[in-house]
Design an enzyme around this catalytic site. Structure first.
Site, mmCIF file in Angstrom:
data_model
loop_
_atom_site.group_PDB
_atom_site.id
_atom_site.type_symbol
_atom_site.label_atom_id
_atom_site.label_comp_id
_atom_site.label_asym_id
_atom_site.label_seq_id
_atom_site.Cartn_x
_atom_site.Cartn_y
_atom_site.Cartn_z
ATOM 1 N N GLY A 216 0.875 -1.172 0.000
ATOM 2 C CA GLY A 216 0.000 0.000 0.000
ATOM 3 C C GLY A 216 0.906 1.214 0.000
ATOM 4 N N GLU A 217 0.562 2.187 0.778
ATOM 5 C CA GLU A 217 1.384 3.392 0.877
ATOM 6 C C GLU A 217 1.851 3.490 2.329
ATOM 7 O OE1 GLU A 217 2.415 5.261 -1.625
ATOM 8 O OE2 GLU A 217 3.561 6.330 -0.097
ATOM 9 N N CYS B 129 6.235 -5.514 0.711
ATOM 10 C CA CYS B 129 6.419 -4.181 0.126
ATOM 11 C C CYS B 129 6.238 -3.075 1.173
ATOM 12 C CB CYS B 129 5.504 -4.020 -1.081
ATOM 13 S SG CYS B 129 6.076 -2.732 -2.193
ATOM 14 N N ARG C 110 12.663 3.442 0.391
ATOM 15 C CA ARG C 110 11.390 3.424 -0.332
ATOM 16 C C ARG C 110 11.588 3.775 -1.804
ATOM 17 N NH1 ARG C 110 7.616 7.527 1.679
ATOM 18 N NH2 ARG C 110 6.129 6.341 0.447
ATOM 19 N N ILE D 46 6.257 -3.585 -7.249
ATOM 20 C CA ILE D 46 5.489 -2.377 -7.578
ATOM 21 C C ILE D 46 5.996 -1.215 -6.730
ATOM 22 C CG2 ILE D 46 3.203 -1.304 -7.678
ATOM 23 C CD1 ILE D 46 2.041 -4.163 -7.825
ATOM 24 N N HIS E 268 5.310 -8.587 -4.183
ATOM 25 C CA HIS E 268 3.914 -8.892 -3.827
ATOM 26 C C HIS E 268 3.539 -10.337 -4.145
ATOM 27 C CE1 HIS E 268 2.254 -4.815 -3.003
ATOM 28 N NE2 HIS E 268 3.309 -4.447 -3.714
ATOM 29 N N GLU F 138 1.077 -12.002 -3.169
ATOM 30 C CA GLU F 138 -0.386 -12.180 -3.252
ATOM 31 C C GLU F 138 -0.916 -11.866 -4.654
ATOM 32 O OE1 GLU F 138 1.157 -9.669 -2.066
ATOM 33 O OE2 GLU F 138 0.099 -7.817 -2.557
HETATM 34 N N1 GLN Z 1 6.022 2.730 -2.689
HETATM 35 C C1 GLN Z 1 5.208 2.341 -1.582
HETATM 36 C C2 GLN Z 1 5.699 2.948 -0.285
HETATM 37 O O1 GLN Z 1 6.740 3.457 -0.236
HETATM 38 C C3 GLN Z 1 5.153 0.846 -1.447
HETATM 39 C C4 GLN Z 1 4.517 0.240 -2.663
HETATM 40 C C5 GLN Z 1 3.827 -1.048 -2.438
HETATM 41 O O2 GLN Z 1 3.494 -1.447 -1.315
HETATM 42 N N2 GLN Z 1 3.543 -1.694 -3.525
HETATM 43 O O3 GLN Z 1 5.012 2.910 0.695
#
Ligand code: GLN
Length: 196
Positions: free
Chosen positions: A48-49, A79, A107, A137, A173, A175
């Site tokens: 996620g973020e 991630c 990141r 990703i 990822h 999943e």
């Molecule tokens: N770029 C995202 C971050 O820094 C991570 C991306 C992801 O979970 N696919 O939080």
């Protein structure tokens, strides 16, 4: 009662982790508050973020809740989940990760040109010898690993999956593929073994 694995459901692609656990016939539960962890035998932090996720974790008290939970249970992070579980972030002052595995991460470390890609990685613990198709990703890179952290998979000589006693992390990822071997490894080798 059968074993139940929690999936942090504050943001990100948590539903796909639940679907993967279902394929393995493992019960799962969406975790949104510290109380939700009570009957979980393990926990997955999805992608996620990470900045948003860390903010939401602080607001819900799940930051402290997860730290307490991780003292006796297995936790997996993919991630952004890896970013949250790490001990430090290179060049990032705004957010403080949970410090549950002694790695430092950077990141979005692949840069714009190749910020998302799919490639095969070798995971030596998988005895069938088949590579894992890893989906990256806007992935982080692991820039430092402390003693007691074991490399579990490499992509072009760089560690992309690692673990300590109870925490498993990967920069990609699992999943998003049809390959359930990483979730299966987490449940069988870590959740089940840290339960008692
Ligand atoms: N770029 C995202 C971050 O820094 C991570 C991306 C992801 O979970 N696919 O939080």
């Amino acid at each position: 009662m059968s074993l139940c694995v929690g999936v942090l459901g504050l943001q990100g692609d948590f539903a796909l982790h639940a679907a993967m656990l279902k394929r393995l016939k493992v019960r799962s539960k969406t975790v949104r508050r510290p109380d939700d962890l009570t009957d979980c035998a393990g926990l997955i932090l999805p992608g996620g973020e990470s900045t948003t996720l860390m903010k939401l974790m602080a607001e819900t008290g799940l930051d402290e809740g997860i730290k307490t939970f991780a003292a006796g249970h297995a936790v997996m992070g993919t991630c952004a989940g890896l970013i949250m579980l790490s001990a430090g972030l290179i060049g990032e002052k705004k957010v403080t990760p949970l410090g549950l595995i002694d790695i430092e991460a950077e990141r979005n470390a692949y840069g714009r040109q190749v910020d998302s890609f799919v490639d095969r990685v070798r995971v030596p613990v998988f005895k069938d010898g088949k590579d894992f198709e890893a989906v990256f990703i806007r992935a982080p890179r692991i820039r430092f690993m402390g003693e007691g952290v074991k490399a579990m998979a490499r992509h072009r000589d760089e560690v992309v999956m690692a673990r300590n006693e109870r925490v498993l992390v990967m920069t990609f990822h699992p999943e998003l593929t049809r390959d359930a071997r990483i979730h299966e490894y987490f449940v069988k080798e870590m959740v089940m073994k840290s339960r008692f």
